[in-house]
Motif scaffolding. Structure first.
Motif, PDB file in Angstrom:
ATOM      1  N   THR A  39       0.838  -1.199   0.000  1.00  0.00           N
ATOM      2  CA  THR A  39       0.000   0.000   0.000  1.00  0.00           C
ATOM      3  C   THR A  39       0.874   1.250   0.000  1.00  0.00           C
ATOM      4  O   THR A  39       0.572   2.232  -0.696  1.00  0.00           O
ATOM      5  N   ALA A  40       1.965   1.226   0.771  1.00  0.00           N
ATOM      6  CA  ALA A  40       2.866   2.372   0.817  1.00  0.00           C
ATOM      7  C   ALA A  40       3.482   2.641  -0.553  1.00  0.00           C
ATOM      8  O   ALA A  40       3.566   3.793  -0.997  1.00  0.00           O
ATOM      9  N   LEU A  41       3.899   1.581  -1.250  1.00  0.00           N
ATOM     10  CA  LEU A  41       4.490   1.761  -2.576  1.00  0.00           C
ATOM     11  C   LEU A  41       3.488   2.367  -3.558  1.00  0.00           C
ATOM     12  O   LEU A  41       3.846   3.194  -4.399  1.00  0.00           O
ATOM     13  N   LYS A  42       2.232   1.964  -3.432  1.00  0.00           N
ATOM     14  CA  LYS A  42       1.196   2.524  -4.299  1.00  0.00           C
ATOM     15  C   LYS A  42       1.086   4.031  -4.082  1.00  0.00           C
ATOM     16  O   LYS A  42       0.987   4.811  -5.042  1.00  0.00           O
ATOM     17  N   THR A  43       1.086   4.448  -2.799  1.00  0.00           N
ATOM     18  CA  THR A  43       1.019   5.874  -2.485  1.00  0.00           C
ATOM     19  C   THR A  43       2.258   6.603  -2.992  1.00  0.00           C
ATOM     20  O   THR A  43       2.164   7.688  -3.585  1.00  0.00           O
ATOM     21  N   LEU A  44       3.441   6.028  -2.782  1.00  0.00           N
ATOM     22  CA  LEU A  44       4.688   6.679  -3.181  1.00  0.00           C
ATOM     23  C   LEU A  44       4.763   6.862  -4.697  1.00  0.00           C
ATOM     24  O   LEU A  44       5.220   7.903  -5.190  1.00  0.00           O
ATOM     25  N   HIS A  45       4.315   5.857  -5.443  1.00  0.00           N
ATOM     26  CA  HIS A  45       4.306   5.977  -6.905  1.00  0.00           C
ATOM     27  C   HIS A  45       3.318   7.060  -7.357  1.00  0.00           C
ATOM     28  O   HIS A  45       3.582   7.784  -8.321  1.00  0.00           O
ATOM     29  N   GLN A  46       2.192   7.153  -6.676  1.00  0.00           N
ATOM     30  CA  GLN A  46       1.221   8.210  -6.990  1.00  0.00           C
ATOM     31  C   GLN A  46       1.867   9.589  -6.807  1.00  0.00           C
ATOM     32  O   GLN A  46       1.715  10.475  -7.653  1.00  0.00           O
ATOM     33  N   TRP A  47       2.581   9.777  -5.696  1.00  0.00           N
ATOM     34  CA  TRP A  47       3.244  11.054  -5.432  1.00  0.00           C
ATOM     35  C   TRP A  47       4.366  11.303  -6.429  1.00  0.00           C
ATOM     36  O   TRP A  47       4.566  12.433  -6.870  1.00  0.00           O
ATOM     37  N   LYS A  48       5.093  10.255  -6.770  1.00  0.00           N
ATOM     38  CA  LYS A  48       6.182  10.398  -7.743  1.00  0.00           C
ATOM     39  C   LYS A  48       5.631  10.905  -9.076  1.00  0.00           C
ATOM     40  O   LYS A  48       6.194  11.816  -9.692  1.00  0.00           O
ATOM     41  N   GLN A  49       4.503  10.326  -9.506  1.00  0.00           N
ATOM     42  CA  GLN A  49       3.886  10.748 -10.763  1.00  0.00           C
ATOM     43  C   GLN A  49       3.363  12.176 -10.687  1.00  0.00           C
ATOM     44  O   GLN A  49       3.251  12.857 -11.717  1.00  0.00           O
ATOM     45  N   ALA A  50       3.046  12.640  -9.479  1.00  0.00           N
ATOM     46  CA  ALA A  50       2.564  14.005  -9.294  1.00  0.00           C
ATOM     47  C   ALA A  50       3.708  15.013  -9.233  1.00  0.00           C
ATOM     48  O   ALA A  50       3.463  16.205  -9.038  1.00  0.00           O
ATOM     49  N   GLY A  51       4.944  14.551  -9.390  1.00  0.00           N
ATOM     50  CA  GLY A  51       6.090  15.446  -9.403  1.00  0.00           C
ATOM     51  C   GLY A  51       6.708  15.711  -8.047  1.00  0.00           C
ATOM     52  O   GLY A  51       7.568  16.592  -7.908  1.00  0.00           O
ATOM     53  N   ILE A  52       6.297  14.963  -7.035  1.00  0.00           N
ATOM     54  CA  ILE A  52       6.842  15.138  -5.689  1.00  0.00           C
ATOM     55  C   ILE A  52       8.149  14.351  -5.563  1.00  0.00           C
ATOM     56  O   ILE A  52       8.230  13.195  -5.993  1.00  0.00           O
ATOM     57  N   ILE A  53       9.161  14.974  -4.984  1.00  0.00           N
ATOM     58  CA  ILE A  53      10.433  14.287  -4.737  1.00  0.00           C
ATOM     59  C   ILE A  53      10.308  13.495  -3.439  1.00  0.00           C
ATOM     60  O   ILE A  53       9.831  14.015  -2.422  1.00  0.00           O
ATOM     61  N   LEU A  54      10.733  12.254  -3.458  1.00  0.00           N
ATOM     62  CA  LEU A  54      10.614  11.383  -2.286  1.00  0.00           C
ATOM     63  C   LEU A  54      11.979  11.147  -1.653  1.00  0.00           C
ATOM     64  O   LEU A  54      12.977  10.938  -2.351  1.00  0.00           O
ATOM     65  N   SER A  55      11.989  11.162  -0.319  1.00  0.00           N
ATOM     66  CA  SER A  55      13.228  10.999   0.436  1.00  0.00           C
ATOM     67  C   SER A  55      13.023   9.949   1.526  1.00  0.00           C
ATOM     68  O   SER A  55      11.983   9.937   2.189  1.00  0.00           O
ATOM     69  N   ILE A  56      14.006   9.068   1.690  1.00  0.00           N
ATOM     70  CA  ILE A  56      13.961   8.065   2.764  1.00  0.00           C
ATOM     71  C   ILE A  56      14.720   8.632   3.953  1.00  0.00           C
ATOM     72  O   ILE A  56      15.943   8.823   3.899  1.00  0.00           O
ATOM     73  N   ASP A  57      13.997   8.927   5.030  1.00  0.00           N
ATOM     74  CA  ASP A  57      14.556   9.610   6.191  1.00  0.00           C
ATOM     75  C   ASP A  57      15.114   8.606   7.200  1.00  0.00           C
ATOM     76  O   ASP A  57      14.649   7.457   7.274  1.00  0.00           O
ATOM     77  N   ASP A  58      16.097   9.043   7.988  1.00  0.00           N
ATOM     78  CA  ASP A  58      16.678   8.237   9.079  1.00  0.00           C
ATOM     79  C   ASP A  58      17.155   6.879   8.589  1.00  0.00           C
ATOM     80  O   ASP A  58      16.977   5.857   9.265  1.00  0.00           O
ATOM     81  N   TYR A  59      17.774   6.840   7.410  1.00  0.00           N
ATOM     82  CA  TYR A  59      18.202   5.552   6.864  1.00  0.00           C
ATOM     83  C   TYR A  59      19.228   4.904   7.785  1.00  0.00           C
ATOM     84  O   TYR A  59      20.146   5.540   8.288  1.00  0.00           O
ATOM     85  N   GLY A  60      19.042   3.604   7.983  1.00  0.00           N
ATOM     86  CA  GLY A  60      19.955   2.829   8.818  1.00  0.00           C
ATOM     87  C   GLY A  60      19.448   2.553  10.209  1.00  0.00           C
ATOM     88  O   GLY A  60      19.996   1.718  10.917  1.00  0.00           O
ATOM     89  N   THR A  61      18.366   3.246  10.609  1.00  0.00           N
ATOM     90  CA  THR A  61      17.843   3.037  11.968  1.00  0.00           C
ATOM     91  C   THR A  61      16.623   2.148  11.977  1.00  0.00           C
ATOM     92  O   THR A  61      16.191   1.703  13.029  1.00  0.00           O
ATOM     93  N   GLY A  62      16.019   1.903  10.820  1.00  0.00           N
ATOM     94  CA  GLY A  62      14.775   1.120  10.775  1.00  0.00           C
ATOM     95  C   GLY A  62      15.003  -0.242  10.175  1.00  0.00           C
ATOM     96  O   GLY A  62      16.066  -0.849  10.314  1.00  0.00           O
ATOM     97  N   GLN A  63      13.996  -0.716   9.435  1.00  0.00           N
ATOM     98  CA  GLN A  63      14.042  -2.050   8.848  1.00  0.00           C
ATOM     99  C   GLN A  63      14.607  -1.940   7.425  1.00  0.00           C
ATOM    100  O   GLN A  63      13.872  -1.738   6.460  1.00  0.00           O
ATOM    101  N   SER A  64      15.921  -2.018   7.299  1.00  0.00           N
ATOM    102  CA  SER A  64      16.551  -1.871   5.993  1.00  0.00           C
ATOM    103  C   SER A  64      16.462  -3.179   5.227  1.00  0.00           C
ATOM    104  O   SER A  64      16.731  -4.249   5.760  1.00  0.00           O
TER     105      SER A  64
END
Length: 859
Positions: free
Chosen positions: A728-753
């Motif tokens: 579901t998250a990927l579906k939302t992220l792709h929708q935003w990507k198509q809308a021209g929004i830049i996506l950033s992965i925050d706090d990399y390395g502290t979560g479930q990599s």
């Protein structure tokens, strides 16, 4: 002569008896037919008619009488379920099934009762049981060629997908149900269900179209009550999209159509929508009056799921009126129902993973291991009983045979109860004690004067492991985890709280000081059991767990609350990036104060007490500041500064995070306009909470707001938020990507990599957490990790931003390792938009020829 007279008398008696039976049957069938007809439009009337049908059964002890009573009770169970009383309905359905005997014939009534039991199980969130019951009913309907009843089952299955949040799949089921059999009643139900799914997706036009089609059928059927109920759904749809005038018109139409038609339980839902309309317009006094009529006669602590949205608006209404106690009651009720809904969705998804319904074959194939085991055990018990009956009848007289038959039936019932009890207290897949068993054990121990800690252990990424390994292998893995918990303990009570979450009881008397430090050492030792990998079917699996605990006081009768708190402690540990935690009630604060804080939050946004501050990010390739991250700051006139940790987690818990994030997006767009006007074409980054990442309505509104930006917005999302519901998250992220929004992965390395998932995320930026940057000058290991992460980001066509940069030496080292951007207090502290404009102007005026280190003189 006497013989002829007796025969004549007997003939007359027989005729009268036949007439009585005919009248009895005619009256019964008439009452049943009326109950069936009333079921959809008015369940209260249907229940009354079904109960009245029992009066026509003159000899209930006869086989035919038992069948009639079972049919009447079937309709009573259906009506009671529709009225939101599933526990009562379950008792009625079980009583009806018992009337059919221990080995019932595969009749339509038997199938109908199984379907009713499936609906009841759905209402209670027991989806495994629902699948078993639907399967049993569907098999009979197939055998007798009853396509209408097959369509009813398919609609019920569609409702399970709706409960699971898989709305696209539910639409397929509703469509297939209409293709299987079409008549006005079924088409109306399918259209209404389809509209509900579209409403959940956020497709206003499609939902309204389907509701109107359902309304047309109800009008053709000449049922004002059904018309009013559909109009109520239309009104609720308008409310969801804040079209209050249209909602009010739909409700007015509903009331006009049922004028003089009497009232039923459903009338309270019209009042509930009226409360929502009044609240939406700010008329909270009128809203309160409507809400009180909505909940009249309903205990607020036991309200059913379809009242959740009314509790939500009730919280808003009473908070606006300053009636904090009532607001808190409704907030707790909403939270209870929201938690139940999440559990229902998780349970439904879990059940759906184990069941495959193929329409082409027109079969329902049930894969739930627990259900299979239960059916096998019941079949075995029944087979043993039949064997005993046969052996007894061979060498016995008829009278003794009847006595033995009665005794064996009693034993069959006892065997059945034992099997059902085992299903309740033992998990069917793993054989471990269930959460219910753990609760009862804890209550018994507490009643004996002992204090116990509940330790809850959650396996990281257990949902993905279950999908990858399969049910049988994952059950084996769960058992191995439980066995490790028992190692080195004389007597340990271990149970399965939920899939992937295991509970163990620890006697507080075994601790010396009972201090937090000692309890944490115990938790650490529990987590340490899982450093070694396990091998399942030749596959080596590295284990990672998070542990939480809560104390159950002496003579406490709230074992379920203690277990819940232990599970909450797991989430508290995750939020603090730790592997274990003791449940901390203070993290939730005082409920009344938190509620008041949430109420003040909306006012604070309007009054300007909440503002966005910005921390710029330096592009190390061009030596310019090109982006800035928005951070929230709340300064209360009376309380002073309020830390984000004091209100953002509670905003996530209560659902207010959506409102807060949409406000921040609007504010960022306006601030960006001010920056552009001052000559700074800078992109602004907004943090998106994982609590709303899968909210379709939020995703659409966020995309619309981002489109108003002149130089672009960046949405920062953490790894953990994405991994919580990856698809579901990927579906939302792709929708935003198509809308021209830049996506950033925050706090990399502290979560479930996970590299497997990282390459699927359409992100353009990877933000390395400050914990990897702080010691980069002193630690060669940290430098290797940073360099490896830089290379990873570049290989995935992402830029790498280092967070927490505090000095020029660290900045220079990061630039040498290839970092693209840097952010931290050493460059610039978070500041208001006007301060940011001044900072950027100074940066532009400064001589940048000496390299990025000179920017430390500007912050």
């Amino acid at each position: 002569m006497c013989v002829r007279f007796v025969i004549a008398i007997l003939a007359v008696v027989t005729i009268f008896a036949a007439d009585a039976r005919a009248q009895e049957q005619s009256g019964f069938e008439g009452a049943i037919a009326e109950a069936r007809a009333a079921m959809m439009r008015d369940p209260s009337a249907a229940l009354e008619l079904a109960e009245g049908a029992e009066s026509f059964v003159q000899n209930p002890q006869r086989y035919a009488g038992q069948q009639q009573l079972a049919e009447a009770e079937w309709l009573q169970a259906e009506a009671t379920t529709r009225l939101g009383r599933p526990v009562e309905a379950a008792e009625i359905a079980e009583r009806a099934l018992e009337r059919l005997g221990s080995n019932p014939q595969p009749s339509k009534l038997f199938a109908d009762l199984n379907v009713a039991r499936g609906r009841i199980a759905m209402a209670m969130g027991e989806f495994d049981t629902a699948f078993i019951s639907f399967s049993a009913g569907y098999e009979v309907f197939q055998g007798i060629g009853d396509t209408r009843s097959q369509a009813i089952v398919l609609q019920s299955l569609g409702s399970i997908y709706t409960a699971a949040g898989q709305y696209e799949r539910s639409l397929d089921y509703f469509e297939d149900a209409r293709a299987r059999h079409s008549d006005p009643s079924l088409d109306l139900a399918a259209l209404n269900n389809t509209a509900n799914a579209h409403r959940e997706i956020g497709d206003y036009d499609a939902a309204l179209s389907e509701y109107r089609a359902a309304l047309a059928i109800a009008e053709a059927m000449g049922s004002p009550v059904l018309e009013a109920r559909i109009l109520n759904n239309i009104a609720a749809l308008h409310v969801q999209f804040e079209a209050f005038d249209e909602a009010e018109a739909a409700l007015g139409d509903a009331y006009r159509r049922v004028e003089g038609a009497g009232t039923g339980e459903w009338i309270r839902f019209l009042q509930g929508v009226e409360a929502q309309i009044s609240a939406g317009r700010g008329n909270y006094t009128a809203a309160r009056d409507h809400l009180e009529r909505t909940f009249e006669g309903i205990p607020l602590d036991r309200s059913p799921q379809n009242f959740a949205e009314f509790h939500e608006v009730g919280t808003e209404i009473y908070a606006a009126l300053g009636q904090w106690e009532q607001a808190l009651i409704h907030m707790r009720a909403f939270k209870r129902l929201d938690d139940e809904a999440r559990n229902v969705a998780a349970s439904a998804n879990s059940a759906l993973l184990g069941a495959d319904f193929e329409f082409a074959e027109q079969e329902l194939q049930i894969q739930q291991l627990r259900g299979e085991r239960l059916e096998q055990d019941l079949a075995l018990a029944s087979a043993q009983v039949r064997t005993n009956i046969l052996a007894s009848l061979i060498g016995a007289v008829v009278l003794i045979g009847f006595l033995i038959f009665g005794a064996t039936r009693y034993r069959a019932e006892q065997a059945r109860k034992r099997v059902l009890a085992e299903a309740l207290y033992v998990d069917g897949e793993t054989g471990l004690p269930s959460r219910r068993a753990l609760e009862e054990t804890l209550d018994e121990l507490s009643a004996g004067g002992f204090e116990y800690y509940v330790i809850a252990l959650e396996l990281d990424r257990h949902v993905h492991l279950r999908s990858a390994l399969g049910f049988a292998a994952f059950a084996t893995l769960t058992k191995l985890i439980a066995e490790r918990l028992q190692q080195g303990r004389a007597k340990t009570h271990v149970g399965l709280i939920s899939p992937g979450v295991i509970g163990v009881l620890l006697n507080a008397d075994e601790l010396v000081t009972r201090s937090d430090d000692e309890v944490e050492r115990e938790l650490w030792s529990v987590a340490a059991h899982y450093k070694e990998p396990v091998v399942i079917d030749g596959v080596t699996i590295d284990l990672s767990v998070v542990v939480g605990t809560a104390l159950n006081p002496v003579e406490s009768h709230e074992a379920n609350l203690t277990i819940k708190n232990a599970v909450i402690a797991i989430e508290q540990a995750r939020s603090q990036l730790r592997k274990y935690a003791i449940y901390d009630e203070s993290l939730f604060g005082n409920p009344a104060q938190n509620l008041a804080l949430m109420s003040r939050m909306s006012t604070a946004m309007e009054a300007g007490h909440i503002k966005l501050h910005y921390q710029p990010k330096l592009d190390l390739r061009t030596n310019t500041f090109t982006t800035a991250e928005a951070l929230m700051r709340w300064t209360d006139p009376e309380q002073g500064p309020i830390a984000p940790d004091s209100y953002i987690p509670f905003a996530e818990e209560t659902g207010r995070i959506k409102e807060l994030t949409l406000w921040s997006l609007k504010q960022a767009v306006m601030d960006q306009y001010a920056l552009n006007k001052a000559g700074h074409d800078i992109k602004l980054a907004i943090n998106i909470s994982g609590a709303i990442l899968t909210d379709t309505d939020f995703a659409n509104k966020a995309a619309q707001l981002a489109n108003q930006s002149r130089t672009g917005l960046i949405f920062e999302v953490t790894e953990t938020a994405i991994m919580a519901d990856i698809e579901t998250a990927l579906k939302t992220l792709h929708q935003w990507k198509q809308a021209g929004i830049i996506l950033s992965i925050d706090d990399y390395g502290t979560g479930q990599s996970s590299l497997a998932y990282l390459k699927r995320i359409p992100a353009s930026e990877l933000k390395l957490d400050r914990t990897f940057v702080a010691e980069v000058i002193k630690s060669q290991r940290d430098r290797m990790l940073v360099k490896a992460t830089v290379d990873l980001a570049h290989n995935l066509d992402m830029t790498l931003t280092a967070e927490g940069v505090e000095d020029g030496e660290t900045l220079a080292a990061l630039q040498l390792m290839g970092c693209d951007l840097a952010q931290g207090y050493g460059l610039c502290r978070p500041c208001s938009v006007m301060e940011l404009i001044g900072f950027l102007q100074r940066a532009n005026d400064a001589d940048a020829a000496h390299g990025p280190g000179d920017h430390f003189k500007l912050g």
